[in-house]
Scaffold this motif. Structure first.
Motif, PDB file in Angstrom:
ATOM      1  N   ALA A   1     -38.748  13.833  40.153  1.00 44.00           N
ATOM      2  CA  ALA A   1     -37.351  13.746  40.551  1.00 44.00           C
ATOM      3  C   ALA A   1     -36.508  13.191  39.408  1.00 44.00           C
ATOM      4  O   ALA A   1     -36.064  12.045  39.426  1.00 44.00           O
ATOM      5  N   ASP A   2     -36.308  14.017  38.399  1.00 41.86           N
ATOM      6  CA  ASP A   2     -35.574  13.584  37.222  1.00 41.86           C
ATOM      7  C   ASP A   2     -34.812  14.761  36.625  1.00 41.86           C
ATOM      8  O   ASP A   2     -35.413  15.663  36.035  1.00 41.86           O
ATOM      9  N   ALA A   3     -33.516  14.732  36.758  1.00 48.37           N
ATOM     10  CA  ALA A   3     -32.691  15.840  36.277  1.00 48.37           C
ATOM     11  C   ALA A   3     -32.411  15.766  34.780  1.00 48.37           C
ATOM     12  O   ALA A   3     -31.660  16.583  34.247  1.00 48.37           O
ATOM     13  N   THR A   4     -33.028  14.797  34.106  1.00 47.63           N
ATOM     14  CA  THR A   4     -32.848  14.722  32.643  1.00 47.63           C
ATOM     15  C   THR A   4     -34.050  15.293  31.896  1.00 47.63           C
ATOM     16  O   THR A   4     -34.083  15.283  30.671  1.00 47.63           O
ATOM     17  N   SER A   5     -35.019  15.768  32.615  1.00 46.91           N
ATOM     18  CA  SER A   5     -36.217  16.366  31.998  1.00 46.91           C
ATOM     19  C   SER A   5     -36.321  17.809  32.490  1.00 46.91           C
ATOM     20  O   SER A   5     -36.964  18.084  33.494  1.00 46.91           O
TER      21      SER A   5
ATOM     22  N   THR B   1     -43.086  27.996  43.695  1.00 47.54           N
ATOM     23  CA  THR B   1     -43.110  27.156  44.888  1.00 47.54           C
ATOM     24  C   THR B   1     -41.781  26.435  45.116  1.00 47.54           C
ATOM     25  O   THR B   1     -41.410  26.178  46.258  1.00 47.54           O
ATOM     26  N   ILE B   2     -41.101  26.111  44.050  1.00 49.50           N
ATOM     27  CA  ILE B   2     -39.835  25.391  44.169  1.00 49.50           C
ATOM     28  C   ILE B   2     -38.699  26.394  43.972  1.00 49.50           C
ATOM     29  O   ILE B   2     -38.639  27.080  42.945  1.00 49.50           O
TER      30      ILE B   2
ATOM     31  N   GLN C   1     -44.404  20.109  35.065  1.00 44.18           N
ATOM     32  CA  GLN C   1     -43.291  19.169  35.009  1.00 44.18           C
ATOM     33  C   GLN C   1     -42.599  19.198  36.362  1.00 44.18           C
ATOM     34  O   GLN C   1     -41.873  20.143  36.678  1.00 44.18           O
ATOM     35  N   GLY C   2     -42.834  18.181  37.142  1.00 42.43           N
ATOM     36  CA  GLY C   2     -42.286  18.187  38.490  1.00 42.43           C
ATOM     37  C   GLY C   2     -42.082  16.790  39.031  1.00 42.43           C
ATOM     38  O   GLY C   2     -42.904  16.279  39.788  1.00 42.43           O
TER      39      GLY C   2
ATOM     40  N   THR D   1     -35.437  18.702  41.858  1.00 42.56           N
ATOM     41  CA  THR D   1     -34.473  18.046  40.987  1.00 42.56           C
ATOM     42  C   THR D   1     -34.414  18.691  39.613  1.00 42.56           C
ATOM     43  O   THR D   1     -33.406  18.602  38.910  1.00 42.56           O
ATOM     44  N   GLN D   2     -35.495  19.357  39.235  1.00 40.83           N
ATOM     45  CA  GLN D   2     -35.565  19.917  37.883  1.00 40.83           C
ATOM     46  C   GLN D   2     -35.365  21.434  37.828  1.00 40.83           C
ATOM     47  O   GLN D   2     -35.149  21.970  36.737  1.00 40.83           O
ATOM     48  N   ALA D   3     -35.452  22.106  38.944  1.00 42.02           N
ATOM     49  CA  ALA D   3     -35.322  23.570  38.936  1.00 42.02           C
ATOM     50  C   ALA D   3     -33.858  23.964  39.009  1.00 42.02           C
ATOM     51  O   ALA D   3     -33.397  24.605  39.949  1.00 42.02           O
ATOM     52  N   ILE D   4     -33.121  23.540  37.993  1.00 38.72           N
ATOM     53  CA  ILE D   4     -31.671  23.709  38.007  1.00 38.72           C
ATOM     54  C   ILE D   4     -31.204  24.342  36.690  1.00 38.72           C
ATOM     55  O   ILE D   4     -31.999  24.598  35.794  1.00 38.72           O
ATOM     56  N   ASN D   5     -29.926  24.553  36.612  1.00 40.57           N
ATOM     57  CA  ASN D   5     -29.351  25.128  35.406  1.00 40.57           C
ATOM     58  C   ASN D   5     -29.740  24.304  34.171  1.00 40.57           C
ATOM     59  O   ASN D   5     -29.617  23.081  34.164  1.00 40.57           O
TER      60      ASN D   5
END
Lengths: 67, 325
Positions: free
Chosen positions: B141-145, B197-198, B138-139, B170-174
């Motif tokens: 540019a979508d912060a909703t997934s 990697t991210i 899953q990679g 964009t996804q490797a966040i809280n």
């Protein structure tokens, strides 16, 4: 569109990436390729300020009683 | 019409002794084939040369509860999901026919770049089913997934699967996790959760437990992260009822932070306060290794136990001790 900077000359699947070039997600035919190249030290996020902000964001600590 | 007689046998298990799941002696009923490179959704799916092309079509064709098997024939093309996908058919198995590399297996599944809100991208709600040799990345540019895989079913078996979430900055966040588990009594062997990697921002984790997940066991499996902040963690328990009973990591599980020269995780296991007199435990056996954390359980919740050479004396050698620091 997410942009990456090429950090060194690199031949990747038949295409030559040149140091300093800017590439985007759309330049790769499978989504894991940018991450793969980041892992090889070939790409880095083009917008380092945004990357720094992403990594250092912290939420307020919840109270212990709320957990 | 039955599938082909030449059943696929995953080239796995010789070390750990897991069953040869698709042996023609009896495991596996009808084989269906999925071939993104050479298949067609107009095919029957019942032969290698008559394979389906897309996962939703192949899945829809399989009757549930019959121990049927979907074989994903890996090749130069992959599966890209244009909608979140749920594997809900119990007693129905999914096997990747590809080299059983530890990470990035070529029986691969991706999120379409324009798909949003796919959280989780892949839900495994079936029970008593097997998933072998599958890579899900899953990679985009979508912060909703933010959740890559959710295992909500019970008594499933996962072998040599790579759950690769947070594969885009964009996804490797809280709130992000490579693998979320709310089901129980699932067994993971030789699996990998996470990407290295991210850079993982604070709150990004490899495995997230929630919903009283209980008796899920991990053997010879890895959690791989690249901490971009001290707030990233290998494992998180969502809340005080996130797990129940026991959650063991056995036989050489490794928790690896590949950016440890720059960021040590403040707490490799992020565990909230549990209710008093709660005996839920995460147990890490002495063959496991954890690398790149300042503390294992910074909250010292009394939930995480292990051997890990933290012996407290001759009389207690081998006795698990609480891992606080």
């Amino acid at each position: 569109m997410y942009e990456y900077r090429v950090t060194r000359d690199y031949m990747f699947e038949g295409s030559q990436l040149h140091e300093g070039d800017i590439v985007t997600d759309a330049d790769f035919h499978e989504p894991d390729m940018p991450a793969n190249l980041i892992g090889r030290g070939v790409l880095e996020p083009a917008d380092m300020e945004a990357e720094e902000a992403r990594l250092t964001y912290t939420e307020p600590e919840p109270d212990e009683d709320d957990q | 019409m039955a599938g082909e007689a030449n059943v696929y046998r995953p080239p796995l298990d010789t070390v750990l002794g897991a069953p040869d799941l698709l042996d023609d002696v009896g495991w596996g009923n009808v084989k269906y084939y999925l071939d993104p490179t050479n298949g067609s959704d107009g095919n029957s799916g019942l032969a290698r040369t008559d394979a389906f092309k897309t996962l939703p079509t192949a899945y829809a064709a399989i009757p549930a509860n019959l121990n049927n098997v979907l074989v994903y024939i890996a090749g130069t093309s992959s599966i890209t999901l244009s909608a979140a996908f749920t594997w809900a058919k119990s007693y129905t198995h999914f096997v990747g026919e590809c080299a059983p590399s530890r990470v990035g297996q070529r029986a691969r599944i991706f999120q379409l770049s324009t798909l949003t809100g796919a959280s989780p991208l892949f839900t495994w709600s079936a029970t008593s089913s097997m998933c072998i040799n599958i890579y899900t990345f899953q990679g985009v540019a979508d912060a909703t997934s933010l959740i890559n895989w959710l295992v909500s079913g019970e008594r499933n078996y996962f072998q040599n699967c790579h759950f690769a979430g947070g594969g885009h900055a964009t996804q490797a966040i809280n709130g992000g996790a490579s693998l979320k588990i709310t089901g129980s009594e699932n067994r993971f062997i030789d699996c990998t959760a996470g990407v290295d990697t991210i850079p993982a921002a604070t709150g990004m984790v490899g495995i997230l437990f929630d919903g009283q997940a209980s008796r899920n066991t991990f053997e010879s499996s890895d959690v791989t992260m690249y901490a971009g902040h001290t707030g990233a963690s290998f494992v998180e328990v969502a809340d005080g009822t996130g797990i129940d009973r026991y959650t063991p990591f056995r036989k050489g599980c490794m928790f690896i932070n590949s950016n440890s020269d720059n960021f040590l995780m403040a707490s490799g296991f992020l565990i909230p306060a549990f209710a008093g007199n709660n005996s839920s435990r995460i147990l890490v056996d002495p063959t496991c290794m954890i690398h790149g954390t300042t503390k294992l359980d910074a909250g010292a919740r009394g939930v995480l136990y292990g051997g890990l050479n933290a012996y407290t004396g001759a009389d207690l050698s081998g006795v698990a001790v609480e891992l606080k620091t």
